[in-house]
Design a protein around this motif. Structure first.
Motif, mmCIF file in Angstrom:
data_model
loop_
_atom_site.group_PDB
_atom_site.id
_atom_site.type_symbol
_atom_site.label_atom_id
_atom_site.label_comp_id
_atom_site.label_asym_id
_atom_site.label_seq_id
_atom_site.Cartn_x
_atom_site.Cartn_y
_atom_site.Cartn_z
ATOM 1 N N HIS A 277 -47.301 5.298 3.350
ATOM 2 C CA HIS A 277 -49.607 4.498 2.670
ATOM 3 C C HIS A 277 -49.933 4.134 3.528
ATOM 4 O O HIS A 277 -51.311 4.620 3.986
ATOM 5 N N VAL A 278 -50.231 3.271 3.428
ATOM 6 C CA VAL A 278 -50.867 2.747 4.332
ATOM 7 C C VAL A 278 -50.281 1.593 5.541
ATOM 8 O O VAL A 278 -49.536 0.993 5.357
ATOM 9 N N VAL B 159 -55.227 -13.406 4.970
ATOM 10 C CA VAL B 159 -55.980 -12.231 4.178
ATOM 11 C C VAL B 159 -54.865 -10.603 4.592
ATOM 12 O O VAL B 159 -54.847 -9.710 3.166
ATOM 13 N N ALA B 160 -54.052 -10.990 5.624
ATOM 14 C CA ALA B 160 -52.962 -9.606 6.200
ATOM 15 C C ALA B 160 -52.496 -9.617 4.264
ATOM 16 O O ALA B 160 -51.789 -9.298 4.272
ATOM 17 N N SER B 161 -51.699 -10.940 4.339
ATOM 18 C CA SER B 161 -51.175 -10.700 3.458
ATOM 19 C C SER B 161 -51.413 -10.411 1.977
ATOM 20 O O SER B 161 -50.369 -9.709 1.347
ATOM 21 N N HIS C 90 -50.004 -7.353 -0.489
ATOM 22 C CA HIS C 90 -48.667 -7.755 -1.914
ATOM 23 C C HIS C 90 -49.901 -6.586 -2.791
ATOM 24 O O HIS C 90 -49.748 -6.427 -4.197
ATOM 25 N N THR C 91 -52.012 -6.935 -2.927
ATOM 26 C CA THR C 91 -52.011 -6.008 -3.223
ATOM 27 C C THR C 91 -52.139 -4.891 -3.556
ATOM 28 O O THR C 91 -51.402 -3.885 -4.907
ATOM 29 N N LEU C 92 -51.421 -4.246 -3.006
ATOM 30 C CA LEU C 92 -51.342 -2.387 -2.480
ATOM 31 C C LEU C 92 -49.969 -2.384 -2.566
ATOM 32 O O LEU C 92 -50.101 -1.386 -3.844
ATOM 33 N N SER C 93 -48.970 -3.406 -2.585
ATOM 34 C CA SER C 93 -47.784 -2.313 -2.972
ATOM 35 C C SER C 93 -47.523 -3.027 -3.829
ATOM 36 O O SER C 93 -46.511 -1.715 -4.653
ATOM 37 N N ASN C 94 -48.254 -3.842 -4.257
ATOM 38 C CA ASN C 94 -48.287 -4.378 -6.684
ATOM 39 C C ASN C 94 -48.806 -2.980 -6.761
ATOM 40 O O ASN C 94 -48.399 -2.979 -8.499
ATOM 41 N N LYS C 95 -49.471 -2.081 -6.344
ATOM 42 C CA LYS C 95 -50.088 -1.286 -6.940
ATOM 43 C C LYS C 95 -49.039 0.675 -6.441
ATOM 44 O O LYS C 95 -48.667 1.720 -6.405
ATOM 45 N N GLN C 96 -47.854 0.282 -6.086
ATOM 46 C CA GLN C 96 -46.405 1.085 -5.966
ATOM 47 C C GLN C 96 -46.682 1.662 -4.681
ATOM 48 O O GLN C 96 -46.349 2.628 -4.371
ATOM 49 N N LEU C 97 -47.684 1.079 -3.655
ATOM 50 C CA LEU C 97 -47.774 2.130 -2.505
ATOM 51 C C LEU C 97 -46.964 1.053 -0.940
ATOM 52 O O LEU C 97 -46.350 -0.236 -1.678
ATOM 53 N N LYS C 98 -46.357 2.403 -0.215
ATOM 54 C CA LYS C 98 -45.782 1.355 1.014
ATOM 55 C C LYS C 98 -47.262 1.233 1.571
ATOM 56 O O LYS C 98 -46.973 2.057 2.377
ATOM 57 N N VAL C 99 -46.567 -0.148 1.832
ATOM 58 C CA VAL C 99 -47.450 -0.810 2.888
ATOM 59 C C VAL C 99 -46.421 -1.263 4.092
ATOM 60 O O VAL C 99 -45.385 -1.725 4.245
ATOM 61 N N PHE C 100 -46.947 -1.366 5.506
ATOM 62 C CA PHE C 100 -46.314 -1.836 6.355
ATOM 63 C C PHE C 100 -47.499 -2.482 6.835
ATOM 64 O O PHE C 100 -48.558 -2.545 7.446
ATOM 65 N N LEU C 101 -46.524 -3.863 6.286
ATOM 66 C CA LEU C 101 -46.677 -5.158 7.576
ATOM 67 C C LEU C 101 -45.697 -5.923 8.485
ATOM 68 O O LEU C 101 -44.582 -5.891 8.042
ATOM 69 N N ASP C 102 -46.339 -5.944 9.775
ATOM 70 C CA ASP C 102 -45.105 -6.419 10.598
ATOM 71 C C ASP C 102 -44.363 -7.903 10.219
ATOM 72 O O ASP C 102 -42.839 -6.443 10.183
#
Length: 153
Positions: free
Chosen positions: A12-13, A26-28, A32-44
């Protein structure tokens, strides 16, 4: 022979950032904030798996994400990777939400500023051709006008 499977996972992001400045802060936090909202987030460092082809996996993650977050910090423009990713994000046509950490939107387009100096350094070291540097400069200018968030610290 080792068989490397390329991930076709959709996100998603996608979070674009300079690890030297904001990876563990900030990146972490955004991840974590977006992942906790059930979004699939890419962070290297959270999303890449050993054995995956790094550039291709990132390109696929950028292409699949419907939202991109670019975290601009003081050392961001020193990274050719960050700038390449930013161009790919813009080319994808998906929304780009900027987060300005210790820099302001005008710093991305200001002559003589930290971003301008970093872009000039890329050109002077000849690791990147002038056309690419100008493409990065134009992309930074356009993204600097996107509505986003600003953190000073």
């Amino acid at each position: 022979m080792i068989n490397v499977e390329v991930s076709s996972q959709e996100y998603h992001v996608f979070i674009n950032h300079c690890g030297k400045d904001v990876k563990k802060t900030v990146a972490s936090l955004v991840y974590h904030t977006l992942s906790n909202k059930q979004l699939k987030v890419f962070l290297d460092y959270k999303s890449l798996q050993q054995g995956q082809p790094f550039p291709l996996t990132i390109q696929q993650a950028i292409a699949s994400a419907s939202i991109h977050i670019a975290i601009f910090s003081n050392k961001y423009a020193e990274s050719a990777w960050c700038l390449r990713e930013l161009c790919l994000m813009e080319e994808s046509g998906a929304s780009i939400i900027p987060i300005f950490c210790g820099v302001r939107p005008r710093d991305l387009r200001k002559n003589g500023g930290v971003y301008s100096k970093s872009l000039s350094k890329h050109r002077l070291t000849r690791r990147v051709d002038g056309e690419t540097v100008e493409k990065w400069r134009a992309t930074l200018r356009r993204i600097s006008y996107n509505y986003g968030f600003q953190f000073q610290g």
